[in-house]
Design a protein around this motif. Sequence first.
Motif, PDB file in Angstrom:
ATOM      1  N   VAL A   1     -28.286 -32.671  16.119  1.00  0.00           N
ATOM      2  CA  VAL A   1     -28.108 -33.163  17.486  1.00  0.00           C
ATOM      3  C   VAL A   1     -28.687 -34.576  17.580  1.00  0.00           C
ATOM      4  O   VAL A   1     -29.862 -34.793  17.275  1.00  0.00           O
TER       5      VAL A   1
ATOM      6  N   THR B   1     -20.867 -26.429  24.615  1.00  0.00           N
ATOM      7  CA  THR B   1     -21.397 -27.775  24.402  1.00  0.00           C
ATOM      8  C   THR B   1     -20.560 -28.523  23.379  1.00  0.00           C
ATOM      9  O   THR B   1     -19.885 -27.912  22.552  1.00  0.00           O
TER      10      THR B   1
ATOM     11  N   PHE C   1     -20.598 -32.759  21.391  1.00  0.00           N
ATOM     12  CA  PHE C   1     -21.201 -34.086  21.252  1.00  0.00           C
ATOM     13  C   PHE C   1     -20.201 -35.040  20.623  1.00  0.00           C
ATOM     14  O   PHE C   1     -19.463 -34.656  19.708  1.00  0.00           O
TER      15      PHE C   1
ATOM     16  N   GLU D   1     -23.386 -35.785  25.328  1.00  0.00           N
ATOM     17  CA  GLU D   1     -23.268 -34.331  25.279  1.00  0.00           C
ATOM     18  C   GLU D   1     -22.681 -33.867  26.603  1.00  0.00           C
ATOM     19  O   GLU D   1     -23.163 -34.229  27.671  1.00  0.00           O
TER      20      GLU D   1
ATOM     21  N   LYS E   1     -21.707 -30.251  28.545  1.00  0.00           N
ATOM     22  CA  LYS E   1     -21.907 -28.815  28.443  1.00  0.00           C
ATOM     23  C   LYS E   1     -21.488 -28.134  29.723  1.00  0.00           C
ATOM     24  O   LYS E   1     -21.283 -28.786  30.755  1.00  0.00           O
TER      25      LYS E   1
END
Length: 141
Positions: free
Chosen positions: A71, A116, A118, A128, A130
């Motif tokens: 992440v 989610t 990215f 990101e 979500k």
Amino acid sequence: MNTNIAPFHLAIPVHNLEECRTFYKEILNCEEGRRSDHWVDFNFFGHQLVIHYKAKNKEDIHTNAVDGKSVPVPHFGVVLPWDTFHDLSKTLANKNVDFIIEPYIRFKGQTGEQATMFFLDPAGNALEFKAFKDLNQLFAK
């Protein structure tokens, strides 16, 4: 849960103002607001996002491991309604957005179940998006 949350304001650096302007307008469908030669305002899903020109930074993206995925840190984004998230993820795939982390479901069947994904903007800013299956679990433990 309080649904009367005030919009946030976020300013981010971009080294290619016109390319990023096109990305936020045409890929994410954000409405453009005020602009100058060095910055552009956008309606970022009800929030104010301002892209500001800054010379390119040569730093690598830092990541933290989450669910076995890398992440990017820092990152920003929004929490969308469940169906809106899935519609957007399909739209982004159709527009050939290169996902850092492809759309997936975390905590399936558990408290905090969420979708989610990215990806990067053209300046390398990590985003990101979500959605929670039950938005009331946004801050649930």
